[in-house]
Design a protein around this motif. Structure first.
Motif, PDB file in Angstrom:
ATOM      1  N   SER A   1       0.804  -1.220   0.000  1.00 49.48           N
ATOM      2  CA  SER A   1       0.000   0.000   0.000  1.00 49.48           C
ATOM      3  C   SER A   1       0.842   1.278   0.000  1.00 49.48           C
ATOM      4  CB  SER A   1      -0.946   0.010   1.205  1.00 49.48           C
ATOM      5  OG  SER A   1      -0.264   0.313   2.402  1.00 49.48           O
ATOM      6  N   ILE A   2       2.081   1.203   0.477  1.00 49.47           N
ATOM      7  CA  ILE A   2       2.909   2.420   0.547  1.00 49.47           C
ATOM      8  C   ILE A   2       3.823   2.581  -0.670  1.00 49.47           C
ATOM      9  CG2 ILE A   2       2.871   2.445   3.079  1.00 49.47           C
ATOM     10  CD1 ILE A   2       5.743   1.362   3.047  1.00 49.47           C
ATOM     11  N   LEU A   3       3.740   1.664  -1.607  1.00 49.24           N
ATOM     12  CA  LEU A   3       4.581   1.773  -2.804  1.00 49.24           C
ATOM     13  C   LEU A   3       4.185   2.993  -3.628  1.00 49.24           C
ATOM     14  CD1 LEU A   3       4.625  -1.952  -4.043  1.00 49.24           C
ATOM     15  CD2 LEU A   3       6.530  -0.700  -2.975  1.00 49.24           C
ATOM     16  N   PRO A   4       5.132   3.684  -4.248  1.00 53.71           N
ATOM     17  CA  PRO A   4       4.793   4.748  -5.202  1.00 53.71           C
ATOM     18  C   PRO A   4       3.996   4.158  -6.362  1.00 53.71           C
ATOM     19  CG  PRO A   4       7.122   4.795  -4.610  1.00 53.71           C
ATOM     20  CD  PRO A   4       6.578   3.521  -4.058  1.00 53.71           C
ATOM     21  N   PHE A   5       3.105   4.939  -6.932  1.00 52.46           N
ATOM     22  CA  PHE A   5       2.196   4.399  -7.932  1.00 52.46           C
ATOM     23  C   PHE A   5       2.888   3.723  -9.124  1.00 52.46           C
ATOM     24  CE2 PHE A   5      -1.081   6.866  -5.754  1.00 52.46           C
ATOM     25  CZ  PHE A   5      -2.134   5.962  -5.790  1.00 52.46           C
ATOM     26  N   PRO A   6       3.985   4.248  -9.672  1.00 58.68           N
ATOM     27  CA  PRO A   6       4.631   3.545 -10.793  1.00 58.68           C
ATOM     28  C   PRO A   6       5.075   2.126 -10.406  1.00 58.68           C
ATOM     29  CG  PRO A   6       5.419   5.798 -10.671  1.00 58.68           C
ATOM     30  CD  PRO A   6       4.628   5.570  -9.433  1.00 58.68           C
ATOM     31  N   ILE A   7       5.661   1.980  -9.225  1.00 54.13           N
ATOM     32  CA  ILE A   7       6.088   0.649  -8.764  1.00 54.13           C
ATOM     33  C   ILE A   7       4.867  -0.208  -8.421  1.00 54.13           C
ATOM     34  CG2 ILE A   7       7.421  -0.597  -7.012  1.00 54.13           C
ATOM     35  CD1 ILE A   7       9.175   1.884  -6.731  1.00 54.13           C
ATOM     36  N   PHE A   8       3.865   0.427  -7.835  1.00 59.57           N
ATOM     37  CA  PHE A   8       2.622  -0.243  -7.460  1.00 59.57           C
ATOM     38  C   PHE A   8       1.983  -0.917  -8.674  1.00 59.57           C
ATOM     39  CE2 PHE A   8      -2.007   0.024  -6.854  1.00 59.57           C
ATOM     40  CZ  PHE A   8      -2.169  -0.590  -5.624  1.00 59.57           C
ATOM     41  N   TYR A   9       1.878  -0.181  -9.783  1.00 59.88           N
ATOM     42  CA  TYR A   9       1.247  -0.759 -10.977  1.00 59.88           C
ATOM     43  C   TYR A   9       2.188  -1.707 -11.724  1.00 59.88           C
ATOM     44  CZ  TYR A   9      -2.920   2.016 -10.288  1.00 59.88           C
ATOM     45  OH  TYR A   9      -4.085   2.529  -9.770  1.00 59.88           O
ATOM     46  N   ALA A  10       3.484  -1.548 -11.565  1.00 59.17           N
ATOM     47  CA  ALA A  10       4.417  -2.542 -12.115  1.00 59.17           C
ATOM     48  C   ALA A  10       4.232  -3.870 -11.384  1.00 59.17           C
ATOM     49  CB  ALA A  10       5.852  -2.048 -11.969  1.00 59.17           C
ATOM     50  N   LEU A  11       3.996  -3.802 -10.064  1.00 59.21           N
ATOM     51  CA  LEU A  11       3.706  -5.009  -9.292  1.00 59.21           C
ATOM     52  C   LEU A  11       2.410  -5.647  -9.767  1.00 59.21           C
ATOM     53  CD1 LEU A  11       4.219  -6.939  -6.906  1.00 59.21           C
ATOM     54  CD2 LEU A  11       3.007  -5.294  -5.439  1.00 59.21           C
ATOM     55  N   SER A  12       1.404  -4.826 -10.049  1.00 64.93           N
ATOM     56  CA  SER A  12       0.133  -5.343 -10.560  1.00 64.93           C
ATOM     57  C   SER A  12       0.334  -6.079 -11.882  1.00 64.93           C
ATOM     58  CB  SER A  12      -0.867  -4.197 -10.751  1.00 64.93           C
ATOM     59  OG  SER A  12      -2.101  -4.686 -11.231  1.00 64.93           O
ATOM     60  N   ASP A  13       1.201  -5.548 -12.745  1.00 67.04           N
ATOM     61  CA  ASP A  13       1.505  -6.220 -14.020  1.00 67.04           C
ATOM     62  C   ASP A  13       2.143  -7.589 -13.786  1.00 67.04           C
ATOM     63  OD1 ASP A  13       0.507  -4.095 -15.474  1.00 67.04           O
ATOM     64  OD2 ASP A  13       2.459  -3.131 -15.715  1.00 67.04           O
ATOM     65  N   ALA A  14       3.015  -7.663 -12.788  1.00 70.73           N
ATOM     66  CA  ALA A  14       3.661  -8.943 -12.470  1.00 70.73           C
ATOM     67  C   ALA A  14       2.652  -9.937 -11.900  1.00 70.73           C
ATOM     68  CB  ALA A  14       4.796  -8.710 -11.468  1.00 70.73           C
ATOM     69  N   ILE A  15       1.744  -9.442 -11.063  1.00 71.01           N
ATOM     70  CA  ILE A  15       0.710 -10.307 -10.485  1.00 71.01           C
ATOM     71  C   ILE A  15      -0.231 -10.806 -11.571  1.00 71.01           C
ATOM     72  CG2 ILE A  15      -1.290 -10.345  -8.933  1.00 71.01           C
ATOM     73  CD1 ILE A  15       0.280  -8.477  -7.088  1.00 71.01           C
ATOM     74  N   TYR A  16      -0.489  -9.955 -12.572  1.00 73.76           N
ATOM     75  CA  TYR A  16      -1.320 -10.379 -13.704  1.00 73.76           C
ATOM     76  C   TYR A  16      -0.728 -11.615 -14.388  1.00 73.76           C
ATOM     77  CZ  TYR A  16      -2.543 -10.585 -18.644  1.00 73.76           C
ATOM     78  OH  TYR A  16      -2.890 -11.040 -19.893  1.00 73.76           O
ATOM     79  N   VAL A  17       0.571 -11.607 -14.620  1.00 75.66           N
ATOM     80  CA  VAL A  17       1.230 -12.759 -15.253  1.00 75.66           C
ATOM     81  C   VAL A  17       1.015 -14.016 -14.407  1.00 75.66           C
ATOM     82  CG1 VAL A  17       3.448 -13.733 -15.971  1.00 75.66           C
ATOM     83  CG2 VAL A  17       2.947 -11.314 -16.399  1.00 75.66           C
ATOM     84  N   LEU A  18       1.167 -13.863 -13.099  1.00 76.97           N
ATOM     85  CA  LEU A  18       0.981 -14.999 -12.196  1.00 76.97           C
ATOM     86  C   LEU A  18      -0.469 -15.478 -12.192  1.00 76.97           C
ATOM     87  CD1 LEU A  18       2.092 -16.821  -9.860  1.00 76.97           C
ATOM     88  CD2 LEU A  18       1.414 -14.983  -8.293  1.00 76.97           C
ATOM     89  N   VAL A  19      -1.401 -14.556 -12.029  1.00 76.87           N
ATOM     90  CA  VAL A  19      -2.825 -14.900 -11.893  1.00 76.87           C
ATOM     91  C   VAL A  19      -3.396 -15.447 -13.196  1.00 76.87           C
ATOM     92  CG1 VAL A  19      -5.133 -13.921 -11.525  1.00 76.87           C
ATOM     93  CG2 VAL A  19      -3.257 -13.306  -9.992  1.00 76.87           C
ATOM     94  N   TYR A  20      -3.054 -14.814 -14.309  1.00 75.80           N
ATOM     95  CA  TYR A  20      -3.661 -15.193 -15.590  1.00 75.80           C
ATOM     96  C   TYR A  20      -2.904 -16.312 -16.310  1.00 75.80           C
ATOM     97  CZ  TYR A  20      -5.587 -14.869 -20.301  1.00 75.80           C
ATOM     98  OH  TYR A  20      -6.168 -15.169 -21.508  1.00 75.80           O
ATOM     99  N   HIS A  21      -1.605 -16.133 -16.477  1.00 75.48           N
ATOM    100  CA  HIS A  21      -0.846 -17.065 -17.307  1.00 75.48           C
ATOM    101  C   HIS A  21      -0.379 -18.308 -16.544  1.00 75.48           C
ATOM    102  CE1 HIS A  21      -0.695 -14.625 -20.931  1.00 75.48           C
ATOM    103  NE2 HIS A  21      -0.436 -13.568 -20.175  1.00 75.48           N
ATOM    104  N   ILE A  22      -0.095 -18.176 -15.255  1.00 78.50           N
ATOM    105  CA  ILE A  22       0.441 -19.317 -14.502  1.00 78.50           C
ATOM    106  C   ILE A  22      -0.650 -20.048 -13.708  1.00 78.50           C
ATOM    107  CG2 ILE A  22       2.094 -20.027 -12.718  1.00 78.50           C
ATOM    108  CD1 ILE A  22       3.839 -17.644 -13.574  1.00 78.50           C
TER     109      ILE A  22
END
Length: 289
Positions: free
Chosen positions: A17-38
């Motif tokens: 929750s305390i991550l700066p927004f650019p890093i926050f949404y980069a993390l979301s992109d990584a989670i997308y790969v995990l949730v959707y593709h893996i």
């Protein structure tokens, strides 16, 4: 075990929750790969729902929507976590109400409001409305089985002074507030599938006849509450806007289930405009005829 899971997860959620927004949404992109593709979280359900609700589209078109949806899903749940530490000023920039003057009119008349929403775009940030209105905001929600996470979710959702109430306590609360003349805005997300044992009405949703929740309409009629629909739109990543659409100012004068039908139609409009922002992982069409 529930408490153990909670004490491990809470610090991680707070750090996210305390991550700066650019890093926050980069993390979301990584989670997308995990949730959707893996993991492929509920991919069969999402695919089946899209085919059922949008049969006019090609497989390729639905696949594009599917991938966009999973990106949004990851964003949305991380954004809920972001609420833990986001300032009211930042939230006001990212979640805008386009016509707050409509609520002011009801405030001037001394009328509480029933607010209907769908599981679309950012229904979680809709709970920040309490910072923009004079009413007491009250959200009706379903309790989470893990009591520690239930408390965490309640704490997050009530950060902006929104009061949460479980379904079974809704009627006593409204009755008490009406008796004491406490002005409130009661928010319900009513587009999901009700338990088949509690079905009182069926309607057509996305071309399919399904059971629908009618509780909001029943309560609005019982307590003479104007009923509005909150249309939430995703402007861009991390930014949303909400527009209030009146469904009825005098619900008692409207034939039974007509308000519910209007609500269903408004949800359909949202979905057709941008289907990737609807909550496709839920089994909305598990009961149909």
């Amino acid at each position: 075990m529930q408490f153990l899971v909670y004490i491990v997860a809470y610090p991680l959620l707070w750090l996210v929750s305390i991550l700066p927004f650019p890093i926050f949404y980069a993390l979301s992109d990584a989670i997308y790969v995990l949730v959707y593709h893996i993991i492929g979280y509920r991919k069969k359900t999402v695919r089946a729902n899209l085919a059922l609700a949008l049969p006019n589209l090609s497989d390729r078109e639905r696949l594009i929507i599917e991938k966009k949806f999973y990106h949004h899903l990851c964003d949305m749940f991380l954004e809920m976590t972001k609420t833990m530490t986001m300032s009211p000023e930042e939230m006001s920039k990212r979640f805008v109400v386009t016509n707050p003057e409509l609520i002011k009119e009801y405030e001037a008349k001394g009328k509480s409001i029933m607010l209907l929403a769908s599981h679309y775009a950012s229904w979680e940030w809709l709970l920040t409305l309490n910072t923009k209105i004079a009413f007491q905001g009250i959200g009706v929600y379903k309790k989470i089985k893990n009591k520690y996470f239930d408390k965490l979710v309640r704490d997050i959702r009530s950060k902006y002074n929104t009061q949460l109430v479980v379904t079974r306590d809704t009627i006593p609360l409204i009755s008490n507030n009406q008796r004491k003349a406490v002005l409130c805005m009661y928010g319900l997300a009513s587009d999901q599938s009700p338990k088949i044992t509690r079905v009182t009405h069926w309607d057509t949703f996305m071309g399919i006849e399904v059971p629908v929740h009618t509780g909001a309409e029943v309560l609005a009629k019982k307590y003479d509450l104007p009923i509005l629909f909150a249309k939430i739109e995703k402007v861009k990543r991390g930014y949303y806007k909400a527009t209030f659409i009146p469904l009825s100012n005098d619900p008692k004068s409207v034939p039974n289930f007509e308000i519910t039908h209007q609500f269903i139609q408004e949800v359909e409009k949202q979905i057709y405009e941008a289907p990737e922002y609807y909550f496709w992982t839920h089994k909305r069409w598990k009961h149909k005829r």
